[in-house]
Design an enzyme around this catalytic site. Sequence first.
Site, PDB file in Angstrom:
ATOM      1  N   ASP A   1       0.816  -1.213   0.000  1.00 26.01           N
ATOM      2  CA  ASP A   1       0.000   0.000   0.000  1.00 26.01           C
ATOM      3  C   ASP A   1       0.851   1.266   0.000  1.00 26.01           C
ATOM      4  OD1 ASP A   1      -2.653   1.408   0.529  1.00 26.01           O
ATOM      5  OD2 ASP A   1      -1.528   2.004   2.324  1.00 26.01           O
TER       6      ASP A   1
ATOM      7  N   GLU B   1       1.327   0.020  -4.919  1.00 27.32           N
ATOM      8  CA  GLU B   1       0.530   1.231  -5.107  1.00 27.32           C
ATOM      9  C   GLU B   1       1.501   2.388  -4.949  1.00 27.32           C
ATOM     10  OE1 GLU B   1      -3.297   3.729  -3.385  1.00 27.32           O
ATOM     11  OE2 GLU B   1      -2.076   2.538  -2.014  1.00 27.32           O
TER      12      GLU B   1
END
Length: 616
Positions: A267, A303
């Site tokens: 993330d 990400e």
Amino acid sequence: MSTVHAMPFGAHCLGARGVRFRLWAPEMSSLVLVHSGADGASEYPMARSAEGWHEATLPHARAGDGYQYRLTDGLLVPDPASRYNPHDVHGPSVVVDPSAYEWQCAQWRGRPWSEAVVYELHVGTFTPEGSFDAARDRLPYLADLGVTAIELMPLADFPGRRNWGYDGVLLFAPDASYGTPEQLKALVDAAHALGMMVLLDVVYNHFGPDGNYLHAYCPQFFNPAHQTPWGAAINFDGPDARTIRDFFHHNALYWIEEYRFDGLRVDAIHAICDESRPWIIPEICEAVWAGPGRERHVHVVLENDRNQAHLLERNAQGQPLVATAQWNDDLHHAAHVMLSGETDGYYADFAQRPAEQFALALAQGFLYTGQPSPFRGGKPHGEPCAHLPLQAFVSYLQTHDQVGNRALGERIDALATPMLVQAARACVLMSPHTPMLFMGEEFGCTTPFQFFCDFSGDLAAAVAAGRRAEFGRFAAFADPAARARIPDPNDEETFMHSKLRWSDMDQAQHQQALAHTRRQLAVRREQLMPCWAAGCSSLDWSSENGLLQWTWQLRARDGQRSRLHLAANFGGIAARFPRPPGHEIYRLRPQTEAMPAGHIGLARGGVWASLDKAEE
């Protein structure tokens, strides 16, 4: 076969010799282990090393026992490397013997990334029960649909009974609201038996705001020289950083080795503060690639808001040097503007000719590859990416972020014309990109996915107020009464409204959407995957009056080259174009009136694809 990832911290089962407990707490001159077993609770002083490690071995301790650490001020804290915390993040940790689980699909070797069709899901809202077991029961449906990889939103133990997962504080403990570690392993095992990979979303850029006790006994874990929205950043580059970096290395390897996950989605790496070299992300990726048991396929997906194409580079054999792929928000944003007409916030960067930008994104990957971004104040954004394999881009029409970060959590199927959404979905699913569906998207789900959590007291009030204030800059929520309609993240109803309504599939429009998705994935699996197993590249693309066309060159493992031709009509009227070479493999909403010889006609929302063998 059982699997164990050995770690230098946490509770480690020693068989007949009991359990070793180990914690790095350099600020503590002493620590006490509070152990709860069959004979009740007892306290044991721990030996301290000069480096700040505290250790105790209890010959009578066993799997299933509870334990905590008592700090010098009397505060009881859980183990930051707890494998299981059934009484939530403030309660005692429980000793787990990972060797107790016998894998049923022990011969699983994963799948190459060229075969990935990703399905993102949140365990708590994917089913009415919201559990690992209930998700496992739905796996045959996903396998039959054509999904080859499920991606679980973060599972690290979070405060309360419900959360997206990005507020995790015990990074090695699957949240007990979903089930036990053994039930999570059974979910992974069942997916493998059905031929599906399982990826796990992990968060290495911050800890959640409630239940993180590291500040109390190990402030070295944070570096005040870097400030983030969550306070001092995790210390990846200051004094004592090696121990902290090892903590995250082990976390990545733990999920890959002990739970046999097929990969990680990391993330928001752009929010990680680390000025050292090597940077923590390439270092973690190298550890993942080099770990034991890597005869199977393992993948790392990023990400990264910075569009750093260099992190997706390949070597001469086509293997990733750092990461396998990255979420492609650029394509999503262009598609969203094209389908919905919204241009607020970061969508402003895609407001000009969105259909053309969607076409370019499918052709090359990122849209921002170094040019100025108006949303970012005109600063250059991104790196050139045209040389990268298109499968390095995970592309989609929606994700938990792009749905849940809306004030009301609306999905694209509830915001735009259904036939155009289905056409855009077909383009993504049949392109050489790595496609991803967000749970329920396959049947045109309109259930909202809203931001939810389960905080209490002042923190709950601050989160609810902050959520509403965040949207005050949008015209639709400038009025206080409009902002008051934004759901309270802590209200259990917000969570319940976000659960998938599987009964929607009984309705005709959802059955039709599911049939379209199933057919597109069948074309991808049966006709396209074999043709691009050795790679692909973009040859040509065009955009004229809403008619988008692409041609890609594909390479099979046997050296055979093919060309994939794809066209989609997002214009306001029917469109026609010269028929590309090859045999037709897919059509959606073709124009029914007679066509001139050698032409194809598409109604609005129509899609057409052909495949031909390239000349040698």
